[in-house]
Every structure is written in C-alpha cells, then in structure tokens.
Design an enzyme around this catalytic site. Structure first.
Site: not given
Ligand code: ADP
Length: 191
Positions: A14, A89, A128, A134, A146
């Site tokens: 996204k 969400r 990532r 992160r 998640r």
C-alpha cells in the site's frame, strides 16, 4: 474530490503504491501507520499509547485512531482528495470516515484492495524488517498476529464498501509497475 481507500493486508504494498498515486493524481497520502510512527518517534503521549498496541501487532483503539485521522484531514482541507492507507481498519472506523466526509459534502470514491497471499506477505514483511527498523516487522509471531487481526477485524471493511458497490480487488503480485497500472485502471473506472 477523489477519495481513495487503498486496502489490503500488511505488506501488500500500500505504501509503495500510495506514493505512485500521489504523483499521478495529486492527492494527499494519509497513512495512519506513518502518523503513529511519527508520534512514537517523538515520544508523544499518543505515540506512547500507540506503541503499546503496535508492538504486539494489535490495532490501536478506534477512538485514538479516528481522532488522529480527522486532525490530519482537517489540517489539509485544500486538496484534490485523499488516499487513505491503513485506514479504515474496522467497521467503526469506516462508519466514522463516512459521516466525517459527509459533513464536508464528500464521500469515499472507491476502495481498492491489493490481493496478496499470506506466505508472500510474511516473506515481504520479514524482508522489510531487515532495513525498516520497524520492530513489528522483525518477529514472525507479531507478523502472523497482524495478519490474523486483518482477517478477523479489517477484511470486513471490504464487504462494507462492497455493499455500496465501491470495492474492487486487484492482483497485488508481480512488478510494482504492473500493479500500479491495474490500480490506475480500477480508480479511473470508479471516477
Ligand atoms: P502495515 O500495513 O504494514 O501493517 P501500518 O504502517 O499501516 O502497517 O500500521 C502499523 C501498525 O499501526 C498496525 O499494525 C496497527 O497496530 C497500527 N495501525 C495503523 N493504522 C491503524 C488503524 N487504522 N487502526 C488501528 N491501528 C492502526
């Protein structure tokens, strides 16, 4: 106004595609994940609260998230439209967004979902995590959590907008350029 919800599971691309859309359509990109990371980076009270949820892969409570989103929209009224990334969400967030936009005499134009399978997502997020810094991308258990939250709480937002014929799904696998072409196609159809 062109108001696009860019939808899809964590790691579906996204953020990458939102940047392409901003350049192409001249919209303002609002990512609730980025807003939370900014607050966490500055150790604000909102950031500290958000961190206690984000570090576990859970959703930040609706009230906090919706308030933050509204502030960001209200601070940027003179734009052609918004790309909402990572929001809504939950159904409650979707309902709030609809009534908030209605107060401004506008509405969600379309929700476009990037369709990517679970194994690919885990692979992308772990990858990532190697460079993003992160913490929520570094641990497979948090990532799986998640994805679980996405399937249990977030996926329904697709159906919510599908009922009013605003939802479209596109294949989120393949090259960034190919996915971007599909996205533009879906948005131009909805305009
Ligand atoms: P990703 O799509 O890669 O999971 P985001 O950057 O969109 O990541 O969000 C990171 C985290 O921030 C989420 O896992 C969640 O904890 C929190 N978050 C972001 N947006 C929302 C939202 N709309 N409602 C609740 N929590 C959110």
């Amino acid at each position: 106004m062109l108001n696009i919800i860019l939808f899809g599971p964590p790691g579906s691309g996204k953020g990458t595609q939102a940047n392409n859309l901003v350049d192409h359509y001249g919209l303002l990109h609002i990512s609730t994940g980025d807003l939370f990371r900014y607050e966490m980076g500055n150790n604000t009270p909102l950031g500290l609260e958000a961190k206690s949820y984000i570090s576990k892969g859970e959703l930040v409570p609706d009230k906090v998230t919706i308030g933050m989103l509204k502030n960001k929209v209200d601070a940027n009224p003179d734009v052609k439209g918004y790309i909402f990334d990572g929001f809504p969400r939950t159904i409650a967030q979707a309902e709030s967004l609809d009534s908030f936009l209605a107060e401004k005499d506008c509405e969600v134009t379309a929700l476009v979902a990037l369709d990517v399978d679970d194994d690919e997502i885990v692979k992308r997020l772990l990858n990532r995590g190697l460079t993003s810094g992160r913490a929520d991308d570094n641990d497979e258990e948090i990532i799986r959590n998640r994805i679980g939250v996405y399937n249990n709480e977030t996926a329904q937002v697709y159906d919510y907008y599908d009922k009013v014929d605003k939802s479209t799904k596109i294949a989120g696998m393949g090259s960034i350029e190919d996915i971007f072409d599909r996205l533009k196609g879906a948005i131009d159809d909805a305009k």
